[in-house]
Design an enzyme around this catalytic site. Structure first.
Site, mmCIF file in Angstrom:
data_model
loop_
_atom_site.group_PDB
_atom_site.id
_atom_site.type_symbol
_atom_site.label_atom_id
_atom_site.label_comp_id
_atom_site.label_asym_id
_atom_site.label_seq_id
_atom_site.Cartn_x
_atom_site.Cartn_y
_atom_site.Cartn_z
ATOM 1 N N GLU A 30 -11.541 -17.086 -59.536
ATOM 2 C CA GLU A 30 -10.379 -17.764 -60.090
ATOM 3 C C GLU A 30 -10.090 -18.973 -59.212
ATOM 4 O O GLU A 30 -10.018 -20.093 -59.674
ATOM 5 C CB GLU A 30 -9.235 -16.747 -60.014
ATOM 6 C CG GLU A 30 -8.108 -16.963 -60.919
ATOM 7 C CD GLU A 30 -7.061 -15.906 -60.630
ATOM 8 O OE1 GLU A 30 -7.070 -14.869 -61.301
ATOM 9 O OE2 GLU A 30 -6.220 -16.116 -59.739
ATOM 10 N N GLY B 36 -10.041 -12.658 -54.441
ATOM 11 C CA GLY B 36 -8.645 -12.989 -54.745
ATOM 12 C C GLY B 36 -8.037 -13.987 -53.789
ATOM 13 O O GLY B 36 -8.678 -14.466 -52.856
ATOM 14 N N ILE B 37 -6.770 -14.258 -54.031
ATOM 15 C CA ILE B 37 -6.043 -15.226 -53.218
ATOM 16 C C ILE B 37 -5.571 -14.583 -51.925
ATOM 17 O O ILE B 37 -5.577 -13.384 -51.774
ATOM 18 C CB ILE B 37 -4.799 -15.741 -53.965
ATOM 19 C CG1 ILE B 37 -3.912 -14.553 -54.391
ATOM 20 C CG2 ILE B 37 -5.199 -16.568 -55.147
ATOM 21 C CD1 ILE B 37 -2.491 -14.984 -54.646
ATOM 22 N N GLY B 38 -5.159 -15.427 -51.007
ATOM 23 C CA GLY B 38 -4.509 -14.950 -49.789
ATOM 24 C C GLY B 38 -5.444 -14.920 -48.595
ATOM 25 O O GLY B 38 -6.658 -15.102 -48.713
ATOM 26 N N GLY C 251 -4.676 -12.760 -61.344
ATOM 27 C CA GLY C 251 -5.861 -12.342 -62.080
ATOM 28 C C GLY C 251 -6.393 -10.993 -61.623
ATOM 29 O O GLY C 251 -7.416 -10.534 -62.118
ATOM 30 N N VAL D 207 -6.224 -12.409 -46.538
ATOM 31 C CA VAL D 207 -7.110 -11.269 -46.346
ATOM 32 C C VAL D 207 -8.403 -11.470 -47.143
ATOM 33 O O VAL D 207 -9.506 -11.364 -46.604
ATOM 34 C CB VAL D 207 -6.400 -9.947 -46.725
ATOM 35 C CG1 VAL D 207 -7.367 -8.776 -46.609
ATOM 36 C CG2 VAL D 207 -5.175 -9.725 -45.841
ATOM 37 N N ASN E 57 4.320 -12.130 -55.326
ATOM 38 C CA ASN E 57 3.799 -13.299 -56.035
ATOM 39 C C ASN E 57 3.628 -13.027 -57.528
ATOM 40 O O ASN E 57 4.064 -13.797 -58.378
ATOM 41 C CB ASN E 57 2.433 -13.705 -55.465
ATOM 42 C CG ASN E 57 2.519 -14.047 -53.985
ATOM 43 O OD1 ASN E 57 3.509 -14.596 -53.521
ATOM 44 N ND2 ASN E 57 1.480 -13.694 -53.241
HETATM 45 C C1 COA Z 1 -1.122 -8.956 -52.022
HETATM 46 C C2 COA Z 1 -0.987 -10.362 -51.430
HETATM 47 C C3 COA Z 1 0.487 -10.711 -51.337
HETATM 48 C C4 COA Z 1 -1.610 -10.358 -50.027
HETATM 49 O O1 COA Z 1 -1.582 -11.631 -49.497
HETATM 50 P P1 COA Z 1 -2.333 -12.002 -48.110
HETATM 51 O O2 COA Z 1 -1.917 -13.356 -47.723
HETATM 52 O O3 COA Z 1 -3.782 -11.776 -48.248
HETATM 53 O O4 COA Z 1 -1.855 -10.819 -47.193
HETATM 54 P P2 COA Z 1 -0.989 -10.637 -45.892
HETATM 55 O O5 COA Z 1 -1.558 -9.438 -45.207
HETATM 56 O O6 COA Z 1 -0.847 -11.892 -45.137
HETATM 57 O O7 COA Z 1 0.407 -10.160 -46.505
HETATM 58 C C5 COA Z 1 1.334 -11.028 -47.056
HETATM 59 C C6 COA Z 1 2.713 -10.516 -46.678
HETATM 60 O O8 COA Z 1 2.939 -9.203 -47.254
HETATM 61 C C7 COA Z 1 3.338 -8.283 -46.247
HETATM 62 N N1 COA Z 1 2.856 -6.956 -46.591
HETATM 63 C C8 COA Z 1 1.583 -6.515 -46.558
HETATM 64 N N2 COA Z 1 1.531 -5.235 -46.925
HETATM 65 C C9 COA Z 1 2.794 -4.865 -47.213
HETATM 66 C C10 COA Z 1 3.371 -3.659 -47.684
HETATM 67 N N3 COA Z 1 2.635 -2.586 -47.915
HETATM 68 N N4 COA Z 1 4.713 -3.607 -47.881
HETATM 69 C C11 COA Z 1 5.471 -4.690 -47.643
HETATM 70 N N5 COA Z 1 4.965 -5.871 -47.214
HETATM 71 C C12 COA Z 1 3.641 -5.946 -47.005
HETATM 72 C C13 COA Z 1 2.700 -8.837 -44.985
HETATM 73 O O9 COA Z 1 3.358 -8.327 -43.857
HETATM 74 C C14 COA Z 1 2.909 -10.306 -45.183
HETATM 75 O O10 COA Z 1 4.253 -10.596 -44.925
HETATM 76 P P3 COA Z 1 4.688 -12.003 -44.299
HETATM 77 O O11 COA Z 1 4.342 -13.022 -45.325
HETATM 78 O O12 COA Z 1 6.166 -11.822 -44.092
HETATM 79 O O13 COA Z 1 3.889 -12.112 -43.024
HETATM 80 C C15 COA Z 1 -1.735 -11.395 -52.294
HETATM 81 O O14 COA Z 1 -3.113 -11.131 -52.260
HETATM 82 C C16 COA Z 1 -1.258 -11.365 -53.733
HETATM 83 O O15 COA Z 1 -0.253 -11.946 -54.099
HETATM 84 N N6 COA Z 1 -1.996 -10.650 -54.621
HETATM 85 C C17 COA Z 1 -1.635 -10.480 -55.997
HETATM 86 C C18 COA Z 1 -2.315 -11.486 -56.865
HETATM 87 C C19 COA Z 1 -3.795 -11.342 -56.821
HETATM 88 O O16 COA Z 1 -4.336 -10.365 -56.350
HETATM 89 N N7 COA Z 1 -4.521 -12.299 -57.338
HETATM 90 C C20 COA Z 1 -5.963 -12.133 -57.314
HETATM 91 C C21 COA Z 1 -6.644 -12.913 -58.263
HETATM 92 S S1 COA Z 1 -6.659 -14.565 -57.605
#
Ligand code: COA
Ligand code: COA
Lengths: 501, 501
Positions: free
Chosen positions: A290, A265-267, A384, A269, A380
């Site tokens: 994706e 996935g994206i991001g 996918g 982590v 976000n």
């Molecule tokens: C979930 C998602 C937001 C994680 O993104 P990431 O960049 O890997 O993760 P991070 O750990 O840097 O977290 C992003 C932010 O969410 C916050 N966060 C993480 N867990 C949290 C929780 N349980 N509650 C509130 N905020 C939370 C982090 O603190 C961080 O905040 P910041 O931007 O203010 O620093 C991202 O993967 C996403 O949008 N996923 C949904 C879409 C998807 O899965 N697509 C996959 C197919 S491509």
């Protein structure tokens, strides 16, 4: 205006070249626009910028449909300009997020494989203008996309009008990378013939009806680099646990060291976790994903991945230089497809993917929240993750066990928004450890999730909840009046922790 | 012991005929059994009964895997006998439900298309004994199933041992009805070649390795009739709203009067709703479903449905007599397939089904709870509702707006268990009206759901919740500390109503 008519190989179209402002002037209040663009890659840029300019002097609103998130601050600018009525199916911009959560404009969060289907079947408003970025237009009537395909094929086939943005900032070497295939209508459709990650089943560009081309715009504005941050201690730990899980799968005879095609996935982590496989024993890997982030190219460079199929390439600035500066090296190991094909349940299930996506939070029974901070505020979108989790052979969700310096536990009694139900989640991983949930009943899941995945600061609190829930009974025991107590604690006291540790 | 060796056309197997008690004696503590049976149809009966007898004198526990729910009180008896360790993937028995909710044995709720895949890939325990009901065994090595196919094909192909129960109570006319097809392993698999509802792609029976046949048992115990109740005022209203929705779809040019192949879920409500189509203008209909209930045969009799594909036939006593008494009339309009094929995302999406399933409750944003009463107590299981809702062209959920004499509102602020997320639910219908949710953002959904679907007694209470939630903002506004207030009210005061009306 910069232009290069050699990129339009059908000379009869040369007369359609216009400036971005002129093209933007055709858009009328109430229209629906289908923009190319997927996770900052291959987005139409010139016309959206011009539209934002126009909004300074004029009131109008449009629906913005895309592949996924846009780069170049386009989502920010469109949102700030106040010209969006409805946005779908995904975004990842801080300003747009704020405006969505404030109710300033509407956002529809969709499975990324569903949008094209809904447009074709008439379940969404008709696309008035498809605005798609291209490398070139071929002499035989095809638009060659750039660094993403997204929903552009369907936008072009279904729109009343088409505007092409030829972006001279992208190398012509990208030609030949794409594989465009659109299923026929439901009920009239043959099987989608992808049976291997590297199967090519379509055309190298987007076929179009030349009568629908309203204008062609030139630009050289390049894609925004990705904003992912480097692996850190926690993501490295997550990667190690994931590798342990996969190693156990190999030991149990369920996989070989080649594993199965990987989606990631994206991001930050997910990128870090995939990167972690560089030093593993797994080899001859394939990617059916994706988005291709930096880590996929690191794995290609390391000889670990031999082929990658996706719908966009989204890289950091440094990696962009390296990859596009040596594109001949990577070309034969890549395919870019429409998101309907990269994310199609038919193919994900057929290939039996290993899907790795990031959760915001998951609960003691394995339900996952990917989208809504504290259950209400859109982050976000589901992207996918649902397409992959539901249909893959092993659906893995990763997250750090705590966020915001420990004030948030990412393992909670009840997720405040459910994107992936317990039925769709096979393995959960944090830096603390992992649980293989396959074949486990909810009561078995809860004990293991608290034990293996929760942060030590939150274990006791979670156990207390679960023990009280057990006194109430049920297949999935809960104390409903306390199910969201972690979240309400956070809102009231700034931390989910009940007592300071 | 009743027997008829003519039903075993391979003479070399005659010596394997044994009594049910003997067969049951082979089952050992800790084993996993794969039983035929799907919604009370085609279940193995003799050996399970014998196993229950054996439990009176002996302590042992087994895992019970099936197609779906069993009839003939088998789930009740097995559960009462205390010999179940783990049960999956579906059940629908009052006693078993009670024991599951009391934590007396484990239950794993799965998408019905997933179980076979998980068994083949080794993600679930190995099947020690497949025990499958049959009409006959052919001379060329096939077991002909009876009134359901369920997971029997995979149980037989994967089990270490096989016991066949030849049920003389079923007519041999059922031979030729079935179409057995098992996909190859993931990654090695071709597309599943079903492109039309009536396509036959496999064999007429279940191929088996004769070395694995441990015993053959005879029985004549017939299937339990279904327990559905007749249409009532509310279900007729639901049917009328559904027909109005479909009529609007035809007017909008999205469907013709032939609609698209229809799937309709289990239970009284779905049966009544489908029955309601008898007096509609829709015609030449096809059914691609999981279970065929009475209403499908009513529609065939009325000339409305011309073909039906499913994985089981589950009828009331009266309808059983009529259908099996005149089976030649229906034979050519029916196919029975494995549940992996009836419920396969690949085919559901390809055919573009209209899927009609019943919710226990849905919330103001369109999330659906199909399984857990008040979020904790298992009702039956998710069954195929997720397979169909996610992948169909139009996913419809129906329910009465209130239950238990009005003490329960089936429309709540936040469902206490999520089986189908807002991303998977297209249309919700109650006797009050319907909402087409496609393309709507959460805030748009909430207003329409409260207005069109909620019971008048609960509208104000729901609106108050939503208005307070709006003051907090967000993409999906909630007041988390009150999100389950309807459910906690019910638990405390016996009603979800805040003030008496
Ligand atoms: C979930 C998602 C937001 C994680 O993104 P990431 O960049 O890997 O993760 P991070 O750990 O840097 O977290 C992003 C932010 O969410 C916050 N966060 C993480 N867990 C949290 C929780 N349980 N509650 C509130 N905020 C939370 C982090 O603190 C961080 O905040 P910041 O931007 O203010 O620093 C991202 O993967 C996403 O949008 N996923 C949904 C879409 C998807 O899965 N697509 C996959 C197919 S491509
Ligand atoms: C949801 C489901 C239980 C409804 O069954 P049904 O027979 O059509 O519906 P009914 O209205 O008769 O409701 C069944 C019971 O649930 C109760 N009920 C209905 N809504 C309820 C709610 N919101 N809260 C608590 N109980 C509720 C009814 O009162 C009734 O109780 P009773 O048995 O004590 O009379 C059933 O469809 C199901 O199990 N679905 C999940 C599986 C599935 O959808 N499979 C589809 C693919 S085949």
């Amino acid at each position: 205006m910069i232009k290069n008519l050699e990129r339009i190989k059908d000379n009869s179209l040369h007369s359609l070249v216009v400036g971005a402002n002129e093209a933007a002037s055709w858009i009328q209040d109430g229209m629906t626009l289908g923009l190319s663009g997927f996770t900052r890659a291959g987005d139409a840029k010139a016309v959206p910028f011009a539209l934002v300019e126009r909004a300074k002097k004029e009131d109008f609103k449009v629906n913005i449909f895309t592949g996924a998130s846009l780069g170049s601050d386009i989502d920010k600018l469109l949102s700030e300009a106040g010209i969006i009525n409805k946005r779908l199916p995904f975004q990842a911009d801080a300003t747009m997020r704020k405006n969505i959560n404030a109710g300033k404009h509407l956002f529809v969060d969709q499975h990324l494989s569903h949008t094209a289907e809904m447009i074709r079947s008439g379940a969404l408003p008709e696309i008035d203008f498809a605005i798609v970025e291209a490398i070139s237009i071929t002499s035989d009537g095809m638009i060659i996309p750039t660094t993403s395909v997204g929903n552009s094929l369907t936008f072009v086939s279904q729109a009343k009008n088409i505007i092409v943005e030829i972006n001279l900032g992208h190398s012509e070497l990208l030609e030949g990378l794409h594989d465009l295939y659109e299923p026929a209508d439901q009920g009239e459709r043959e099987p989608i013939p992808v049976t291997k990650v590297d199967d090519r089943i379509g055309t190298m560009g987007i076929p179009f009806d030349s009568a629908k081309i309203r204008g062609i715009v030139f630009t050289e504005h390049i894609d925004s680099p990705s904003t992912i941050v480097s692996p850190d201690f926690e993501t490295e730990e997550i990667a190690q646990h994931l590798i342990t899980f996969l190693r156990e799968e190999v030991k149990a005879g369920r996989f070989t060291n080649k594993l199965a095609p990987i989606q990631s996935g994206i991001g930050s982590v997910a990128n870090a976790v995939l990167h972690g496989m560089i030093d593993s024993e797994f080899e001859d890997l394939q990617v059916y994903s994706e988005v291709l982030q930096d880590s996929v190219f690191d794995l290609i460079d390391a000889g670990k991945v031999n082929f990658a199929s996706a719908c966009s390439i989204t890289l950091s600035g440094k990696k962009m230089e390296q990859v596009y500066g040596n594109f001949e090296k990577y070309r034969d190991q890549l395919i870019l497809r429409p998101q309907e094909i990269t994310n199609h349940p038919e193919i994900i299930r057929r290939l039996g993917l290993i899907a790795i996506n990031t959760a915001l939070e998951f609960d003691i029974y394995g339900n996952v929240n990917s989208t809504h901070v504290s259950g209400t505020k859109m982050m976000n979108g589901i992207g996918g993750s649902g397409d992959f989790a539901r249909n893959s052979r092993v659906a893995i969700f990763v997250t750090k066990s705590i966020a915001k310096g420990g004030n948030i536990s990412s393992i909670v009694p009840f997720v405040a928004h459910v994107d992936h139900t317990e039925h769709d989640v096979d393995v959960v991983v944090t830096e603390q450890g992992y649980v293989d949930l396959r074949g486990l009943a909810p009561r078995e899941r809860a004990e293991l999730i608290i034990e293996n995945c929760a942060h030590p600061h939150y274990k006791e609190q979670l156990s207390h909840y679960y023990e009280e829930a057990l006194t109430r009974g049920g297949q999935t025991p809960h104390v409903l009046e306390k199910a969201f107590s972690f979240h309400t604690n956070l809102a009231e006291h700034g931390t989910m922790l009940e007592k300071l540790v």
